[in-house]
Design an enzyme around this catalytic site. Sequence first.
Site, PDB file in Angstrom:
ATOM      1  N   HIS A 101      53.234  42.730  15.193  1.00  0.00           N
ATOM      2  CA  HIS A 101      52.806  44.188  15.257  1.00  0.00           C
ATOM      3  C   HIS A 101      51.439  44.526  14.200  1.00  0.00           C
ATOM      4  O   HIS A 101      50.618  44.858  14.535  1.00  0.00           O
ATOM      5  CB  HIS A 101      53.876  45.049  14.954  1.00  0.00           C
ATOM      6  CG  HIS A 101      53.427  46.638  14.914  1.00  0.00           C
ATOM      7  ND1 HIS A 101      53.593  47.659  15.823  1.00  0.00           N
ATOM      8  CD2 HIS A 101      53.074  47.310  13.667  1.00  0.00           C
ATOM      9  CE1 HIS A 101      53.040  48.433  15.473  1.00  0.00           C
ATOM     10  NE2 HIS A 101      52.717  48.542  14.300  1.00  0.00           N
ATOM     11  N   GLU A 102      51.660  43.906  12.826  1.00  0.00           N
ATOM     12  CA  GLU A 102      50.577  44.066  12.046  1.00  0.00           C
ATOM     13  C   GLU A 102      49.454  43.383  12.469  1.00  0.00           C
ATOM     14  O   GLU A 102      48.277  43.568  12.303  1.00  0.00           O
ATOM     15  CB  GLU A 102      51.184  43.866  10.695  1.00  0.00           C
ATOM     16  CG  GLU A 102      52.345  44.471  10.101  1.00  0.00           C
ATOM     17  CD  GLU A 102      51.982  45.986  10.206  1.00  0.00           C
ATOM     18  OE1 GLU A 102      51.015  46.376   9.967  1.00  0.00           O
ATOM     19  OE2 GLU A 102      53.100  46.823  10.408  1.00  0.00           O
ATOM     20  N   HIS A 105      47.227  45.086  14.673  1.00  0.00           N
ATOM     21  CA  HIS A 105      46.282  46.121  13.896  1.00  0.00           C
ATOM     22  C   HIS A 105      45.002  45.135  13.516  1.00  0.00           C
ATOM     23  O   HIS A 105      43.834  45.938  13.699  1.00  0.00           O
ATOM     24  CB  HIS A 105      46.882  46.711  12.731  1.00  0.00           C
ATOM     25  CG  HIS A 105      48.201  47.743  13.012  1.00  0.00           C
ATOM     26  ND1 HIS A 105      47.567  48.966  14.067  1.00  0.00           N
ATOM     27  CD2 HIS A 105      49.133  47.920  12.409  1.00  0.00           C
ATOM     28  CE1 HIS A 105      48.756  49.522  14.142  1.00  0.00           C
ATOM     29  NE2 HIS A 105      49.692  48.976  13.269  1.00  0.00           N
TER      30      HIS A 105
END
Length: 227
Positions: A101-102, A105
């Site tokens: 998920h990170e 980004h």
Amino acid sequence: MPVIFGDPTMILLIPAIILAIWAQMRVTSTYKKYTRISSAQGITGEKAAKYILERNGISGVSVRAVNGTLSDHYDPRDKTVYLSEANFNGSSLSALAVAAHEVGHAIQDNKGYVPLKLRHSVLPATNIGSWAAFPLFFIGFIFNTPVLMDIGIVLYSGIVLFHFITLPVEFNASSRALAQLSANGMLLDQEVSGARRVLNAAALTYVAATAVALLQLLRLIILRGDD
């Protein structure tokens, strides 16, 4: 003139606060549940993050461990994916979901994802509003100075805008994460559902925060109108 604290408009916040508490409990329990389930491939969050970055042709982004629990984040200023130690070193479904998920980004940043750019652009105003909005509104309310209340409302509106922009940013990062974990073979098909539950639980906290902010803004507008 109603009392700003403990006034009837406080009832507006109750549903959102309940949702926020439930969302936080859910993300904590879901994260813990899938932390106890190791991925079949045994890849750590650090290696998963670096592999996804490499597979997407992204260079110049580092992956580092950071203290804390669920302190994971991506900082576009220094191009670094920060993973909490449990997710950095761990190979659980939770660790891989959060790490991916990170990195999602970081992919957004690399591709110039517009909502992410918008969130960064309103962040300075949001920071100002976070410490100035309520004091200004409170002072204006107590001393019957409408202009201060209006400034407070405008500043708090920036916070609400930030929350709304955050929703697509977080949902998109989670979507990218699941796609990367599946496409690159880091999670088996039956494991992806567990990672999805972790990310969905986390997403709910952003929805709850947005609901609280929106209803708080509505409350300020009502109080301003009653003044």
